[in-house]
Design a protein around this motif. Structure first.
Motif, mmCIF file in Angstrom:
data_model
loop_
_atom_site.group_PDB
_atom_site.id
_atom_site.type_symbol
_atom_site.label_atom_id
_atom_site.label_comp_id
_atom_site.label_asym_id
_atom_site.label_seq_id
_atom_site.Cartn_x
_atom_site.Cartn_y
_atom_site.Cartn_z
ATOM 1 N N LEU A 1 -9.155 41.498 -12.710
ATOM 2 C CA LEU A 1 -8.054 42.046 -13.497
ATOM 3 C C LEU A 1 -6.701 41.487 -13.065
ATOM 4 O O LEU A 1 -5.732 41.516 -13.813
ATOM 5 C CB LEU A 1 -8.031 43.569 -13.392
ATOM 6 N N GLY B 1 -9.048 49.588 -23.148
ATOM 7 C CA GLY B 1 -9.366 49.694 -24.571
ATOM 8 C C GLY B 1 -10.853 49.518 -24.821
ATOM 9 O O GLY B 1 -11.477 50.298 -25.541
ATOM 10 N N ALA B 2 -11.433 48.504 -24.198
ATOM 11 C CA ALA B 2 -12.850 48.228 -24.398
ATOM 12 C C ALA B 2 -13.692 49.405 -23.918
ATOM 13 O O ALA B 2 -14.625 49.853 -24.605
ATOM 14 C CB ALA B 2 -13.240 46.954 -23.654
ATOM 15 N N LEU C 1 -4.993 46.874 -19.755
ATOM 16 C CA LEU C 1 -5.009 47.605 -21.020
ATOM 17 C C LEU C 1 -6.204 47.196 -21.876
ATOM 18 O O LEU C 1 -6.824 48.022 -22.547
ATOM 19 C CB LEU C 1 -3.710 47.370 -21.783
ATOM 20 N N THR C 2 -6.505 45.911 -21.866
ATOM 21 C CA THR C 2 -7.633 45.445 -22.674
ATOM 22 C C THR C 2 -8.936 46.081 -22.218
ATOM 23 O O THR C 2 -9.728 46.576 -23.027
ATOM 24 C CB THR C 2 -7.756 43.914 -22.569
ATOM 25 N N ILE C 3 -9.139 46.065 -20.917
ATOM 26 C CA ILE C 3 -10.388 46.623 -20.415
ATOM 27 C C ILE C 3 -10.417 48.134 -20.661
ATOM 28 O O ILE C 3 -11.446 48.697 -21.059
ATOM 29 C CB ILE C 3 -10.565 46.304 -18.917
ATOM 30 N N SER D 1 -12.762 52.565 -23.517
ATOM 31 C CA SER D 1 -12.638 53.778 -24.331
ATOM 32 C C SER D 1 -13.341 53.605 -25.677
ATOM 33 O O SER D 1 -13.908 54.562 -26.206
ATOM 34 C CB SER D 1 -11.188 54.211 -24.519
ATOM 35 N N LEU D 2 -13.348 52.387 -26.193
ATOM 36 C CA LEU D 2 -14.079 52.130 -27.434
ATOM 37 C C LEU D 2 -15.550 52.518 -27.279
ATOM 38 O O LEU D 2 -16.131 53.211 -28.124
ATOM 39 C CB LEU D 2 -13.925 50.650 -27.797
ATOM 40 N N ALA E 1 -17.837 40.470 -17.829
ATOM 41 C CA ALA E 1 -16.682 39.687 -18.285
ATOM 42 C C ALA E 1 -15.556 39.715 -17.259
ATOM 43 O O ALA E 1 -14.933 38.697 -16.974
ATOM 44 C CB ALA E 1 -16.186 40.215 -19.627
ATOM 45 N N VAL E 2 -15.317 40.887 -16.680
ATOM 46 C CA VAL E 2 -14.189 40.993 -15.745
ATOM 47 C C VAL E 2 -14.477 40.254 -14.448
ATOM 48 O O VAL E 2 -13.653 39.486 -13.948
ATOM 49 C CB VAL E 2 -13.866 42.470 -15.451
ATOM 50 N N THR F 1 -18.914 44.584 -20.136
ATOM 51 C CA THR F 1 -17.494 44.507 -19.778
ATOM 52 C C THR F 1 -17.342 44.109 -18.314
ATOM 53 O O THR F 1 -16.502 43.278 -17.958
ATOM 54 C CB THR F 1 -16.819 45.868 -20.008
ATOM 55 N N ILE G 1 -1.874 43.325 -19.125
ATOM 56 C CA ILE G 1 -2.603 43.032 -20.367
ATOM 57 C C ILE G 1 -4.103 43.110 -20.133
ATOM 58 O O ILE G 1 -4.848 43.696 -20.918
ATOM 59 C CB ILE G 1 -2.195 41.651 -20.895
ATOM 60 N N ASN G 2 -4.561 42.536 -19.018
ATOM 61 C CA ASN G 2 -5.982 42.645 -18.684
ATOM 62 C C ASN G 2 -6.385 44.106 -18.562
ATOM 63 O O ASN G 2 -7.423 44.531 -19.068
ATOM 64 C CB ASN G 2 -6.265 41.963 -17.343
#
Ligand code: HEM
Ligand code: HEM
Ligand code: CA
Ligand code: CA
Ligand code: CU
Lengths: 496, 230, 306
Positions: free
Chosen positions: C30, C42-43, C38-40, C45-46, C22-23, C19, C35-36
């Motif tokens: 970010l 999400g990733a 929240l996506t990160i 916490s997944l 990618a960032v 991750t 949106i960035n």
């Protein structure tokens, strides 16, 4: 009769085991080719005379359909014709009718597969994902499906075990779900019915058709189907498998009936609503998108419910996990199932989907499920069935263990590389520079991905190698070892 | 109750079916009529465009290219206005795609041109170094299937009342008429007329010769289709 | 340490590292983009949730024992326990259901959200932000800095919009389109005179080839490059060109191109507004770009030959 052990008849199961293996090899081989074509575009062979038939765009639907309708469906059929008899306590040999239907099912299926492969290579497709086939093949598929249904309900009809085992619930749901979805999504009008002003008809190729739905509606129906094709093809029947093969192989009792119950009905109720998560920020109405999002998030619980039930079935049995590669496949399979479903739920959040949609992160999610869960489970099922069906021990346990690790590394390479590729690409598309212009041209967002495409390709090769080892192991099991006197009674083929 | 269901496969199946069918009914039907009304400026595909659309589908361009501009500034900056439902009223099937290995093409007709497509489709890497789009050389020799495109026009006009030979309103207030042939021969003539306009901007001699002799290579059809994506 | 935790840490670290790659691989990271972020989130916490939960259950495989009341029935030897639901699971399920209902009914009622409304807000926010930024910079800049800033901004537009036809080095990709390094020069005017020009869609139509030739053409080009001043070419211009472009070169109120801005940003803005179906090929219109972007890309291109 009741007191004698039943002689189950695995003729049809064996046939489908064979197609599972062969079509698995075909599908994954094509997947590997695709992966390398994206990484090394010259592999599209554009200067060759056959470029039309071997370039990425022609092969991609062949990959998805070969693994979905070839490999996975075969696996579902093979396990049904095995599991069904055993948990319903009735043998296929008892009904000549069912035997006939089963065999017809297989041969028609084979014909449909052949027709599908040829038509996709010729470029005959309707473009709808996982529903590419034109109507003549659709009809064949519907017939095949009806035959499968007759097999399922026929066997249920003559069962001795009055209560349906959990796996059977899931097989029934698979049958019903796909039947409904496939029919509706493939509604189309053949163009040979068009009549010109001067009365010409049957103009053009006979197999062409147009969708009954247009634009946004078509998208809605397609992803109502597409999402649930995943649900009722990659999830529901695979859960059917694990509910049988894990307890059977390990000799453990299912952790909790209540958990099975709630997970099943929860999954049935929630899954269908979630299709909207493929259409976020599209032109379908906002409220449907929101519903898709919300239901996808709640969906994580019934999804994890089954997985947790499986993991808890193995509580206190770590020594079995450690000792048996077959159980490893299933335990890691549940874990990947958990990972990919949580990943799905998170990707279904609108803001996350804004980045994830259209990128390789989705491809990573797909293969988490497809490689880590679906294929692991199907291979485990076949490994469990082989000694019983062929009455021989598995040829090599160490080969199986090696295969497990090779494939695990393969999946990890696949989804980590696509994770980076997808998030990177999604963020690059969105980025504005200091001037307020787009920060990247499109091609910039393609060229950064090459290293990850290569890593994915390598992961794919490892996975394919593992699958070939599986095929070899199965082949050796079928052919090389002496026949056992009676059916194996020990729970585990590893026991020996 | 569940125990009872588990002993009665018929009712078990009925309940499962009702539960899974229910969501479909709620989600799919309410907006069906509304979603398919064309917005002003949307016209049916001409014969040649439709043939080009078939070439697009035949080669699964939708495997790499989306046709859906989402309402984000980054997308409208890159591709133009966000999509409206009615713009897709004549799209059977829809071609939104689900993966952008290449860029969105919904409005590619606004910012790419015939001559560029010609070179790009023949050898994408020659104009865009680093691309992984395959070259589609055979489209320059394969002949487009005008008959099937015409059959589709007839079918959608008959079964879905797609307005061929009928004025449809355009954005500038004018009316446009998309013609559909009366016969197969007529349809070929219409397609050929369109094709001539396209090949005038092309360089490939083989393609020019083919069109001059009355045949339409796939590349001409697909360019007609892409030029029409606006 | 338990091998299990080690695996958990390795997998977690691998995914979080991925991750991170990618960032940081994206300009601006970010970028304060919700949106960035929240996506990160999400990733991340997944990864964390999966690792923790899986470790929990694997621990149970290692240390727990299977017990409970067995149901009476078995299927092919498979038995079932009558265990209760795992509490954490059941509670979370309930909570998500409640949350879902709250979301539909009270939180964000289904009819209250519009993605187009959200889009409009996004556009306003971003446009204001960049405009403010631009104005601030401009007011602090010296003249040369201003020019340079426009050129840099233009380059950024060029790369996303124009590169695809004119090439990374603006050489026109082997004649696919105009070589912009030599556009707006003495030579390109001579070329227009000798070969004519077409495709800008002016009321006057195309400009035919050969209104002047030889020394005249060269002189006229000098005259135009000097913004229609000086002696050289002045007379030849008036004879050959003024009929269409006007003695002042301004193009007779839009009947033909304004030659005073030839080679400058203004002319390019004009090309972008009109598109050009020329001798080499066909350039589309670029009405999608904002005025500022057009001006900037014009500044960039007119800087190329200097
Ligand atoms: C809770 C369970 C799951 C949820 C909520 C979920 C959610 C999602 C979401 C949000 C997408 C992306 C749609 C897009 O933006 O394009 C997706 C795509 C996909 N998922 Fe899942 N997923 C789940 C489980 C699974 C599983 C177990 C598999 C098994 C293989 C799977 C296979 C796929 C496939 C094949 C696609 C790609 C569809 C396409 O665009 O062609 N999903 N899923
Ligand atoms: C050897 C292993 C495999 C490799 C290397 C591989 C590779 C690929 C590639 C390159 C794509 C296209 C991705 C793109 O559009 O950018 C793809 C798509 C897909 N693959 Fe595989 N694949 C493999 C195995 C499988 C298996 C076993 C399954 C299912 C059981 C599967 C299911 C799918 C699906 C459903 C898609 C479409 C995803 C989408 O459209 O969102 N793959 N695969
Ligand atoms: Ca179909
Ligand atoms: Ca897809
Ligand atoms: Cu889905």
């Amino acid at each position: 009769m009741e007191n004698r052990p039943l002689e189950y008849d695995y003729t049809v199961a064996k046939m489908f085991m064979l197609t599972t293996i062969v079509l698995g090899i075909v599908g994954m081989l094509v997947g590997v080719i695709l992966a390398f074509q994206l990484a090394y575009p010259s592999l599209n062979g554009s200067d060759l005379a056959i470029a039309e038939y071997i370039n990425y765009s022609r092969l991609r639907p062949l990959h998805t359909d070969a693994v979905v309708f070839g490999f996975t469906l075969s696996g579902i059929f093979a396990t049904w014709y095995y599991v069904g008899q055993r948990v319903l306590k009735v043998s296929m040999a008892e009904s000549r009718f069912l035997m006939f239907i089963g065999k017809l099912h297989f041969w028609l299926y084979l014909i449909a597969v052949a027709a599908a492969v040829i038509s996709l290579l010729m470029g005959v497709t309707t473009s709808k994902e996982y529903a590419e086939f034109e109507w003549p093949i659709d009809i064949a598929i519907v017939v095949v499906w009806i035959l499968f249904g007759m097999g399922v309900f026929g066997l249920i009809g003559i069962r001795r075990e009055k209560t349906l085992y959990i796996s059977v619930w899931y097989y029934i749901a698979t049958f019903l779900g796909i039947a409904m979805l496939y029919l509706f999504n493939n509604m189309a009008i053949p163009t040979m019915f068009g009549v010109s002003e001067i009365g010409e008809s049957s103009v053009g190729v006979w197999y062409h058709s147009v969708s009954m739905y247009a634009g946004t509606n078509d998208a809605l129906v397609q992803w109502w189907y597409g999402h649930n094709a995943v649900a009722f093809g990659f999830t529901v029947p695979i859960i059917a498998m694990i509910y049988y093969f894990l307890p059977k192989e390990s000799g453990q009792a299912i952790y909790s009936y209540k958990l099975s119950l709630l997970s099943f009905w929860g999954l049935m109720f929630l899954y269908i609503w979630a299709g909207g998560h493929h259409l976020l920020y599209s032109t379908v109405p906002d409220w449907m998108q929101t519903m898709g999002s919300i239901f996808s998030i709640i969906l994580i619980l019934p999804s994890w419910g089954s997985a947790i039930n499986m993991l808890l079935t193995m509580r206190g049995e770590w020594q079995q996990v450690a000792a048996s590669p077959l159980i490893k496949f299933m335990i890691l399979g549940s874990t990947f199932y958990m990972f990919s479903t949580l990943e799905g739920s998170i990707q279904a959040i609108k803001s996350v989907n804004a980045i994830a949609h259209f990128t390789d992160w989705i491809i990573g999610h797909v293969h988490n499920g497809a490689l880590g869960w679906v294929t692991f489970m199907i291979m485990a099922a076949l490994y469990h069935m082989a000694p019983r069906v062929f009455k021989r021990e598995i040829y090599s346990k160490s080969l199986m263990a090696t295969q497990f690790w090779i494939q695990t590394v393969g999946v990890v390479l696949y989804f980590t590389s696509m994770w980076i590729a997808g998030i990177t690409q999604g963020m690059m598309w969105r980025a504005h520079d200091e001037f307020g212009n787009l920060a990247y041209s499109f091609i910039d967002t393609v060229t950064v991905l090459y290293p990850y495409y290569t890593i994915r390709g390598v992961g794919g090769v490892l996975y394919l190698v593992g699958f070939l080892m599986f095929a070899y192991n199965m082949y050796k099991t079928m052919s090389a070892r002496p026949v056992k006197e009676s059916e194996l009674q020990s729970a585990s083929p590893m026991g020996a | 109750m569940f125990h009872w269901l588990e002993k009665n496969p018929f009712f078990f199946s009925v309940v499962v079916f009702v539960i899974i069918a229910f969501a479909g009914i709620v989600e799919i039907f309410p907006n069906f009529a509304q979603q398919s009304r064309p917005v002003i400026g949307t016209k049916p595909y001409t014969t040649l465009e439709l043939a080009g659309r078939h070439v697009y589908i035949k080669n699964s361009c939708n495997a790499c290219h989306s046709q859906l501009v989402r309402p984000f500034k980054s997308e409208t900056d890159r591709y133009g206005d966000y999509s409206l439902s009615g713009e897709y009223a004549y799209d059977r099937p829809f071609l939104w795609g689900s993966k952008r290995t290449g860029p969105d093409l919904l409005r590619v007709g606004n910012y790419r041109t015939t001559d560029w497509h010609e070179i790009h489709m023949k050898d994408p890497a020659s104009v865009v170094p680093g691309t992984n789009m395959p070259a589609y050389k055979w489209m320059f020799t394969n002949i487009a299937d005008i008959n099937t495109a015409f059959a589709e026009q007839l079918t959608i006009a008959q079964f879905f009342s797609v307005p061929y030979n009928t004025p449809v309103p355009m954005k500038d207030g004018s009316m446009a008429v998309v013609k559909m042939g009366k016969s197969v021969a007529d349809a070929h003539a219409l397609a050929l007329a369109e094709a001539r306009i396209i090949v005038a901007d092309m360089k490939d001699q083989g393609v020019k010769d083919a069109v001059a002799s009355g045949q339409i290579p796939e590349i001409v059809a697909i360019i007609a289709y892409m030029n029409g994506l606006k | 340490m338990n091998k299990l935790y080690l695996w958990g840490i390795i997998m977690g670290a691998l995914m979080l590292g991925a991750t991170y790659i990618a960032v940081t691989g994206t300009k601006g990271g970010l970028n304060d983009d919700i949106i960035n972020i929240l996506t990160i989130a999400g990733a991340v916490s997944l990864v964390i949730i999966t690792v923790f939960v899986v470790i929990k259950y694997v621990r149970q495989m290692q240390t727990d024992t299977a017990d409970g009341v067995l149901a009476r029935e078995t299927w092919d030897g498979i038995a079932e326990y009558e265990n209760e639901l795992p509490v954490g699971w059941a509670v979370t399920f309930l909570l998500t259901i409640v949350w879902g209902m709250w979301y539909f009914i009270a939180g964000y009622p289904l009819n209250a959200y519009s993605q187009i409304g959200e889009y409009n807000e996004e556009v306003v926010t971003l446009t204001t932000k960049f405009e403010k930024d631009f104005n601030e910079k401009m007011s602090n800049f010296s003249e040369t800095e201003k020019t340079q800033y426009m050129i840099d901004m233009g380059e950024s537009v060029y790369i996303t919009e124009c590169m695809i036809c004119h090439g990374l080095t603006a050489d026109g990709i082997d004649g696919l389109s105009t070589d912009l390094n030599n556009w707006g020069t003495h030579a390109s005017i001579v070329d227009a005179i000798v070969n004519g020009s077409k495709g800008l869609n002016y009321p006057m139509g195309d400009m035919a080839a050969g209104f002047a030739s030889g020394q005249d053409a060269t002189d006229i080009a000098v005259y135009i490059m000097n913004d229609l001043s000086g002696e050289t070419g002045s007379i030849a211009y008036d004879n050959a060109c003024a009929g269409c472009h006007g003695t002042d070169g301004k193009g007779l109120d839009g009947s033909s191109p304004d030659l005073l801005v030839y080679g400058e940003s203004g002319f390019i803005v004009d090309v972008l507004n009109r598109g050009k179906k020329g001798f080499i090929g066909d350039m589309p219109k670029f009405d999608r770009l904002s005025d500022k972007q057009k001006e900037a890309v014009g500044a960039y291109i007119s800087s190329l030959n200097k």
